[in-house]
Design a protein around this motif. Structure first.
Motif, PDB file in Angstrom:
ATOM      1  N   LEU A 162      63.563  73.888   6.916  1.00 47.60           N
ATOM      2  CA  LEU A 162      63.384  74.066   8.358  1.00 47.60           C
ATOM      3  C   LEU A 162      62.392  73.042   8.907  1.00 47.60           C
ATOM      4  O   LEU A 162      62.618  72.456   9.982  1.00 47.60           O
ATOM      5  CB  LEU A 162      62.891  75.486   8.668  1.00 47.60           C
ATOM      6  CG  LEU A 162      62.601  75.781  10.147  1.00 47.60           C
ATOM      7  CD1 LEU A 162      63.855  75.621  10.990  1.00 47.60           C
ATOM      8  CD2 LEU A 162      62.041  77.209  10.290  1.00 47.60           C
ATOM      9  N   ASP A 163      61.285  72.806   8.162  1.00 50.15           N
ATOM     10  CA  ASP A 163      60.272  71.838   8.609  1.00 50.15           C
ATOM     11  C   ASP A 163      60.871  70.433   8.710  1.00 50.15           C
ATOM     12  O   ASP A 163      60.599  69.689   9.659  1.00 50.15           O
ATOM     13  CB  ASP A 163      59.080  71.818   7.642  1.00 50.15           C
ATOM     14  CG  ASP A 163      58.217  73.073   7.776  1.00 50.15           C
ATOM     15  OD1 ASP A 163      58.352  73.758   8.820  1.00 50.15           O
ATOM     16  OD2 ASP A 163      57.422  73.347   6.866  1.00 50.15           O
ATOM     17  N   GLU A 209      73.629  66.668  14.981  1.00 48.60           N
ATOM     18  CA  GLU A 209      74.654  67.653  14.610  1.00 48.60           C
ATOM     19  C   GLU A 209      74.799  67.753  13.095  1.00 48.60           C
ATOM     20  O   GLU A 209      74.933  68.852  12.538  1.00 48.60           O
ATOM     21  CB  GLU A 209      75.981  67.273  15.251  1.00 48.60           C
ATOM     22  CG  GLU A 209      75.987  67.398  16.776  1.00 48.60           C
ATOM     23  CD  GLU A 209      77.252  66.833  17.401  1.00 48.60           C
ATOM     24  OE1 GLU A 209      78.051  66.205  16.659  1.00 48.60           O
ATOM     25  OE2 GLU A 209      77.433  66.987  18.619  1.00 48.60           O
ATOM     26  N   VAL A 210      74.772  66.601  12.410  1.00 42.89           N
ATOM     27  CA  VAL A 210      74.884  66.579  10.948  1.00 42.89           C
ATOM     28  C   VAL A 210      73.676  67.272  10.316  1.00 42.89           C
ATOM     29  O   VAL A 210      73.793  68.049   9.354  1.00 42.89           O
ATOM     30  CB  VAL A 210      75.005  65.135  10.429  1.00 42.89           C
ATOM     31  CG1 VAL A 210      74.893  65.110   8.893  1.00 42.89           C
ATOM     32  CG2 VAL A 210      76.328  64.528  10.858  1.00 42.89           C
ATOM     33  N   ASP A 265      73.357  70.478   7.799  1.00 44.49           N
ATOM     34  CA  ASP A 265      72.610  70.422   6.533  1.00 44.49           C
ATOM     35  C   ASP A 265      71.594  71.561   6.450  1.00 44.49           C
ATOM     36  O   ASP A 265      71.360  72.127   5.383  1.00 44.49           O
ATOM     37  CB  ASP A 265      71.889  69.082   6.400  1.00 44.49           C
ATOM     38  CG  ASP A 265      72.861  67.932   6.141  1.00 44.49           C
ATOM     39  OD1 ASP A 265      74.029  68.215   5.799  1.00 44.49           O
ATOM     40  OD2 ASP A 265      72.453  66.767   6.302  1.00 44.49           O
ATOM     41  N   ARG A 266      70.982  71.841   7.595  1.00 37.59           N
ATOM     42  CA  ARG A 266      70.001  72.943   7.619  1.00 37.59           C
ATOM     43  C   ARG A 266      70.688  74.281   7.317  1.00 37.59           C
ATOM     44  O   ARG A 266      70.187  75.083   6.537  1.00 37.59           O
ATOM     45  CB  ARG A 266      69.322  72.987   8.995  1.00 37.59           C
ATOM     46  CG  ARG A 266      68.495  74.226   9.269  1.00 37.59           C
ATOM     47  CD  ARG A 266      67.304  74.338   8.346  1.00 37.59           C
ATOM     48  NE  ARG A 266      66.701  75.670   8.441  1.00 37.59           N
ATOM     49  CZ  ARG A 266      66.456  76.460   7.435  1.00 37.59           C
ATOM     50  NH1 ARG A 266      66.799  76.095   6.200  1.00 37.59           N
ATOM     51  NH2 ARG A 266      65.879  77.623   7.619  1.00 37.59           N
ATOM     52  N   LEU A 267      71.838  74.515   7.935  1.00 35.42           N
ATOM     53  CA  LEU A 267      72.574  75.757   7.709  1.00 35.42           C
ATOM     54  C   LEU A 267      73.022  75.879   6.257  1.00 35.42           C
ATOM     55  O   LEU A 267      73.089  76.975   5.692  1.00 35.42           O
ATOM     56  CB  LEU A 267      73.788  75.829   8.644  1.00 35.42           C
ATOM     57  CG  LEU A 267      73.493  75.994  10.144  1.00 35.42           C
ATOM     58  CD1 LEU A 267      74.807  76.009  10.927  1.00 35.42           C
ATOM     59  CD2 LEU A 267      72.720  77.297  10.404  1.00 35.42           C
TER      60      LEU A 267
END
Length: 245
Positions: free
Chosen positions: A146-147, A133-134, A138-140
């Protein structure tokens, strides 16, 4: 499902058997300890006595195959029922079982170990799920690519899947033990309330009975707790001491 399994087991045990006038309680469960062949139960003699004998000896005795293993079946059946009742009563003796449990610290330790293992699996699954979830947040937020997210997300998912499978297996094993104990409790209550036990319930309890040439009897129960009681308290010695024959 439980009734189906009972019926299936009974049908397999009696497969190929003929319907006869005298369908003895322990017929099909008796084996020769020495040659591992079946012990047959012969028809009553002119005095009404019924005897058990090694079938291989009956067919090949002239070639020095095994020995008669003759014994009086009527006496044997009476004493075996007495032994089975005593083992069942010993099992239901709560006080005795509590004393055994207190003496068996290893058993308590094992149960505690299993509980800790299950709790550990649950805790690890929760931690790994929170990590995922964290990482998604972080991706958002553009903190990781993304990789990087996909690589770590797949690793965490595989890790969680592995822990979930192990947890499911542990819970399944514990559930099976509980079901087995409940089934045994019901069978014992049913048996002890029976004035005349049936072949079917005898087969529920006993896997096989081996007869030695000196009339010693080895009982193999289908339930581990009964086998342990039989070994620990040596109640089956009653059969040996009375020298069936």
């Amino acid at each position: 499902k439980e009734d189906f399994e009972r019926a299936k087991k009974i049908l397999e045990a009696t497969k190929g058997s003929r319907i006869v006038e005298n369908d003895y309680l322990f017929k099909g469960l008796l084996q020769c300890f020495d040659c591992k062949g079946y012990i047959g139960i012969r028809s009553p003699d002119k005095n009404g006595n019924i005897y058990g004998r090694c079938q291989r000896y009956g067919r090949f005795g002239k070639f020095d195959v095994c020995s008669p293993h003759n014994f009086n079946y009527q006496v044997f059946e009476e004493q075996m029922l007495e032994v089975l009742r005593e083992v069942c009563k010993e099992y239901t003796n709560t006080k005795k079982l509590e004393e055994i449990a207190k003496q068996s610290k290893s058993k308590q330790s094992k149960e505690l170990c299993i509980k800790k293992k299950i709790d550990s699996f649950k805790e690890t699954i929760e931690k790994e799920t929170r990590k995922l979830e964290v990482m998604y947040d972080d991706r958002l937020a553009g903190i990781i690519t993304l990789d990087e997210y996909m690589k770590n997300a797949n690793r965490i998912k595989e890790c969680v899947k592995g822990y979930e499978q192990e947890l499911e297996q542990e819970l399944s094993e514990e559930n099976d033990k509980t079901k087995s104990k409940s089934r045994l409790d019901n069978l014992i209550e049913e048996f002890l309330n029976m004035e005349k036990p049936t072949k079917e319930i005898i087969r529920e309890f006993i896997e096989k009975i081996e007869i030695h040439s000196d009339k010693q009897v080895d009982i193999y129960f289908n339930f581990k707790p009964l086998q342990e009681l039989n070994n620990n308290f040596s109640v089956a010695k009653k059969v040996y001491e009375k020298k069936v024959g």
